[in-house]
Scaffold this motif. Structure first.
Motif, short mmCIF file in Angstrom:
data_model
loop_
_atom_site.label_atom_id
_atom_site.label_comp_id
_atom_site.label_asym_id
_atom_site.label_seq_id
_atom_site.Cartn_x
_atom_site.Cartn_y
_atom_site.Cartn_z
N ASP A 174 0.83 -1.20 0.00
CA ASP A 174 0.00 0.00 0.00
C ASP A 174 0.87 1.26 0.00
O ASP A 174 0.61 2.20 -0.75
CB ASP A 174 -0.93 0.00 1.21
CG ASP A 174 -1.96 1.12 1.14
OD1 ASP A 174 -2.78 1.10 0.20
OD2 ASP A 174 -1.93 2.02 2.00
N SER A 178 1.08 3.81 -3.19
CA SER A 178 0.69 5.19 -2.91
C SER A 178 1.79 6.16 -3.29
O SER A 178 1.54 7.24 -3.84
CB SER A 178 0.33 5.35 -1.42
OG SER A 178 -0.82 4.60 -1.10
N ARG A 215 -7.69 -6.07 -0.78
CA ARG A 215 -7.62 -4.67 -0.36
C ARG A 215 -6.69 -3.87 -1.26
O ARG A 215 -6.97 -2.73 -1.63
CB ARG A 215 -7.17 -4.57 1.10
CG ARG A 215 -8.16 -5.15 2.10
CD ARG A 215 -7.68 -4.94 3.53
NE ARG A 215 -8.45 -5.76 4.44
CZ ARG A 215 -7.97 -6.82 5.09
NH1 ARG A 215 -6.70 -7.17 4.93
NH2 ARG A 215 -8.74 -7.52 5.89
N ARG A 219 -7.82 -0.68 -3.51
CA ARG A 219 -7.22 0.63 -3.20
C ARG A 219 -6.38 1.18 -4.35
O ARG A 219 -6.21 2.39 -4.47
CB ARG A 219 -6.38 0.52 -1.92
CG ARG A 219 -7.23 0.44 -0.67
CD ARG A 219 -6.39 0.21 0.57
NE ARG A 219 -5.41 1.25 0.79
CZ ARG A 219 -5.66 2.47 1.31
NH1 ARG A 219 -6.92 2.80 1.60
NH2 ARG A 219 -4.71 3.35 1.51
N HIS A 220 -5.85 0.29 -5.18
CA HIS A 220 -4.98 0.73 -6.27
C HIS A 220 -5.39 0.07 -7.59
O HIS A 220 -4.61 -0.66 -8.22
CB HIS A 220 -3.52 0.40 -5.93
CG HIS A 220 -3.07 0.98 -4.63
ND1 HIS A 220 -2.70 2.30 -4.48
CD2 HIS A 220 -2.98 0.41 -3.39
CE1 HIS A 220 -2.38 2.53 -3.22
NE2 HIS A 220 -2.54 1.41 -2.54
N GLN A 261 -13.30 -0.68 1.62
CA GLN A 261 -12.14 -0.08 0.97
C GLN A 261 -12.56 0.77 -0.22
O GLN A 261 -13.53 0.46 -0.91
CB GLN A 261 -11.17 -1.17 0.50
CG GLN A 261 -10.63 -2.03 1.62
CD GLN A 261 -9.85 -1.24 2.65
OE1 GLN A 261 -9.14 -0.30 2.30
NE2 GLN A 261 -9.97 -1.62 3.91
N ARG A 262 -11.82 1.83 -0.43
CA ARG A 262 -12.05 2.70 -1.57
C ARG A 262 -10.73 2.92 -2.31
O ARG A 262 -9.66 2.82 -1.71
CB ARG A 262 -12.56 4.07 -1.12
CG ARG A 262 -13.96 4.06 -0.55
CD ARG A 262 -14.35 5.48 -0.17
NE ARG A 262 -15.73 5.57 0.29
CZ ARG A 262 -16.31 6.71 0.64
NH1 ARG A 262 -15.63 7.84 0.55
NH2 ARG A 262 -17.57 6.72 1.04
N VAL A 264 -7.55 4.67 -3.56
CA VAL A 264 -6.75 5.77 -3.02
C VAL A 264 -6.66 6.87 -4.07
O VAL A 264 -6.36 6.60 -5.23
CB VAL A 264 -5.34 5.27 -2.65
CG1 VAL A 264 -4.46 6.43 -2.20
CG2 VAL A 264 -5.43 4.23 -1.54
#
Length: 296
Positions: A174, A178, A215, A219-220, A261-262, A264
């Motif tokens: 993550d 990010s 996840r 998220r990505h 989860q959303r 990023v």
């Protein structure tokens, strides 16, 4: 730039001491060493003068220890180092020079098993599982693994709270994705070498790892293909048919891991090649407002 070395320890004194003593034997100049433990360690070797011990009884994961350690340190470069990983002579030399490039947010050292480099960092496979990359695949690097990594504090600090919520299985990926999303760079280096146990590099396929992979994908999403995804998930689960409980666990992990989860959303980093700090625009956790944060 000052180096802060953070060693998390949840329950195993022998692994902690193996890492801690190797760090002290090869301690780089201008480096502080912080051990964050869950309350079990009693410092039998009386190292409190050389190591800062921080007791955090509420922590249940290494990434939570990272958060506590980050608040207890001040170095511009933060070295996250898992218990059981052994530092070698000169492992931190030359790392500061790589951070002279303001676009470099992390540096991934080489992990050895015996005399051979087994991993130069991590990437993710098509399902979101962590892949430890051999040296020959260094160009596919996304970032350092949770076993050992160097980070620029000012880029790490705003991302760590969200990564901590994902747990040890997903936090390193993550962080890496990010940072990548902001246009920042992770550098691999074979000049920095640490020794790990071979079993540390084995990627598990169970409920926890499947949920973590899900996840990461949610998220990505820009990092992954979606075509044929569930066919791959089912195929991965079928590989565990010799152990039906494991197969069901993998499938349930993928089905449940994405809850809450959303994706990023990060602004590109404003990287300036001069003495003034760069500016990073980060979304506030749980909302859509953004605030400016300074980064070296």
């Amino acid at each position: 730039m000052r180096l802060s070395i953070i060693i998390p320890a949840l329950h195993d004194a022998a692994l902690l001491e193996e890492t801690m003593l190797s760090v002290l034997e090869n301690r780089p100049a201008s480096a502080e060493v912080v051990v964050v433990h869950s309350g079990f360690y009693t410092d039998p070797y009386e190292l409190a003068g050389e190591v800062k011990f921080v007791e955090a009884r509420s922590v249940v994961s290494e990434v939570q220890c990272w958060q506590v350690g980050l608040a207890a340190t001040s170095g511009e470069i933060v070295h996250l180092l898992s218990s059981g990983v052994v530092a070698t002579a000169g492992w931190a030399e030359g790392v500061r020079a790589l951070f002279a490039d303001p676009a470099v947010a992390s540096v991934s050292p080489a992990l050895r098993t015996g005399d051979q480099i087994a991993s130069i960092g991590v990437a993710a496979d098509s399902l979101g599982y962590r892949r430890f990359l051999p040296l020959a695949e260094g160009k596919s690097l996304v970032g350092p693994s949770r076993l050992a990594g160097f980070y620029r504090r000012s880029w790490l600090e705003p991302l760590l709270p969200a990564a901590a919520q994902l747990g040890d299985e997903a936090a390193d990926l993550d962080l890496a994705f990010s940072l990548k999303a902001q246009g920042l760079i992770s550098r691999p280096t074979a000049a920095s070498q640490l020794i790990v146990k071979e079993q540390s590099l084995v990627q598990q396929h169970d409920y926890a790892s499947a949920a973590a992979a899900e996840r990461i994908r949610v998220r990505h999403p820009q990092q992954f293909e979606t075509d044929g995804y569930w066919n791959q998930v089912i195929a991965q689960s079928l590989k565990s048919l010799s152990n039906p409980k494991a197969a069901i666990g993998v499938l349930l992990g993928h089905l449940s891991g994405a809850r809450g989860q959303r994706p990023v959303q990060l602004e590109p980093a404003d990287i300036k090649a001069d003495d003034s700090p760069a500016t990073i625009r980060m979304p506030q956790h749980g909302g859509t407002s953004r605030s400016d944060r300074a980064a070296a």
